[in-house]
Design an enzyme around this catalytic site. Structure first.
Site, PDB file in Angstrom:
ATOM      1  N   ASP A 151       1.162   0.717  -5.582  1.00  0.00           N
ATOM      2  CA  ASP A 151       0.401   0.055  -4.523  1.00  0.00           C
ATOM      3  C   ASP A 151      -1.060  -0.123  -4.918  1.00  0.00           C
ATOM      4  O   ASP A 151      -1.672  -1.155  -4.633  1.00  0.00           O
ATOM      5  CB  ASP A 151       0.460   0.877  -3.222  1.00  0.00           C
ATOM      6  N   GLU A 158       6.611  -8.126   2.367  1.00  0.00           N
ATOM      7  CA  GLU A 158       5.630  -8.246   1.288  1.00  0.00           C
ATOM      8  C   GLU A 158       5.928  -9.493   0.457  1.00  0.00           C
ATOM      9  O   GLU A 158       5.072 -10.366   0.271  1.00  0.00           O
ATOM     10  CB  GLU A 158       5.700  -6.997   0.418  1.00  0.00           C
TER      11      GLU A 158
END
Length: 380
Positions: free
Chosen positions: A261, A69
């Site tokens: 998220d 990420e």
């Protein structure tokens, strides 16, 4: 709003800071300061670190590791800022330590490594792969390909091939469900994460992937836009962290609520609307999210059900949340668009141990709201 068509068609990018009264000079300085805080700052703000003579990484300061990420985010930021030196350092580290060449996940990147490059796991996280692919394509278009592994376009197209065809030989699993064209949370599961959905990226993959893969990506862009409509709450606009393919929250592991998220959905909706005018629904979605948070302060942000019912647990990343809510203003036309941007402008980058995720989202919002999160087209 300025552009009647998206930036992909016009080549024009809204600078919301300028629209809301900030000067070019102070905007440019703020973008520069944000980059410096994350990449060159002191230990209270920086998340980028050189490694050896020619490599580097983003550190997840809350977990003391390196994640796909973060690496993919660092590469996207670097290409947008025209910092080939940093881009290449991060990509070399990623390719050396994270790329897997054996086993069921060969061709993917290990989602977490220790700071010395030792793999913490041998599974991938699809959000990293999709960011890697587009960052590499942009790098190819902006700077041209070099020698492997800096042959950016080759690396990108190979990755785009693997992530949708993996498992066709019976080994491993693809990152997208081949039937409904939806991205999975991880390859060996059958549910999704709404914040992984980047239809504006898939539109570009449909142009620049291997020719035989382009129809898939065009279908994936359409499928993702429809999926966001059914996974975001019709009143609050909030999305769960994990959701089933029918859009309902997947709470089997406690991730069926609006939490960390989920924050990225607002940013993704804003950028899809800016780049492609993806769907008029995105205007409504951005307005709903901003309306939900309009009467709340960052100190009060919490975990919520997608219907908006609060839990006692406070947000772990309030700066990231207000940053993505501001980025939604690229699509919003409601009464809270300007206030969301001003709240972001008046909030500094986060300091301390949990700064990594917040400041990644902060940097993306700073780029997008200043008109600097751009599509880099192939050179003529």
């Amino acid at each position: 709003m300025t552009n009647l068509r998206g930036s992909f068609h016009t080549g024009q990018y809204r600078n919301l800071f300028k629209e809301y009264g900030y000067s070019e000079q102070e905007i440019n300085e703020r973008v520069k300061q944000t980059w410096e805080a994350l990449f060159e700052g002191d230990e209270d703000t920086r998340i980028y670190y050189d490694a050896g003579d020619d490599m580097g990484y983003f550190m997840d300061t809350g977990n003391n590791d390196v994640r796909t990420e973060g690496q993919s985010y660092a590469m996207m930021v670097a290409v947008q800022m025209n910092r080939k030196d940093i881009f290449d350092r991060v990509w070399r580290w990623t390719h050396k330590y994270m790329f897997m060449t054996e086993g069921a996940n060969a061709g993917y990147f290990a989602w977490s490594c220790q700071l010395d490059g030792t793999k913490n796991a041998y599974g991938p996280a699809p959000d990293g792969e999709e960011y890697f692919a587009l960052a590499l394509l942009f790098a190819s278009h902006r700077w041209g390909d070099g020698e492997a592994p800096l042959d950016y376009s080759v690396q990108a197209r190979e990755l785009l091939r693997v992530i949708i065809h993996k498992g066709e030989d019976g080994i491993g699993h693809p990152m997208w469900n081949p039937d409904n064209k939806l991205i999975k949370f991880i390859p060996n599961c059958e549910y999704s994460d709404p914040s992984y959905h980047l239809p504006h990226y898939y539109e570009l993959f449909a142009l620049w992937a291997y020719p035989e893969d382009r129809p898939f990506w065009k279908d994936a862009a359409r499928a993702s836009r429809e999926y966001l409509k059914i996974s975001c709450h019709p009143v609050t606009g909030l999305a769960p962290e994990y959701a089933h393919y029918d859009g309902t929250p997947n709470n089997e592991r406690g991730f069926g609520h609006f939490f960390s998220d989920s924050y990225r959905v607002a940013a993704n909706v804003g950028l899809d609307y800016e780049w492609f005018r993806g769907d008029e629904w995105e205007i409504e979605e951005a307005n709903k999210i901003q309306a939900f948070f309009a009467d709340k302060t960052p100190d009060d942000y919490r975990r919520y059900t997608i219907a908006g019912e609060p839990f006692e647990e406070k947000s772990l990343h309030p700066v990231g949340l207000l940053a993505t809510n501001a980025m939604a203003s690229l699509a919003a036309n409601g009464p809270h668009a300007k206030a969301s941007v001003e709240l972001f402008w008046n909030t500094p980058v986060r300091t301390g141990g949990r700064r990594y995720y917040d400041n990644c989202l902060y940097m993306f919002s700073m780029l997008a709201l200043s008109g600097n999160y751009r599509i880099w087209m192939p050179q003529a």
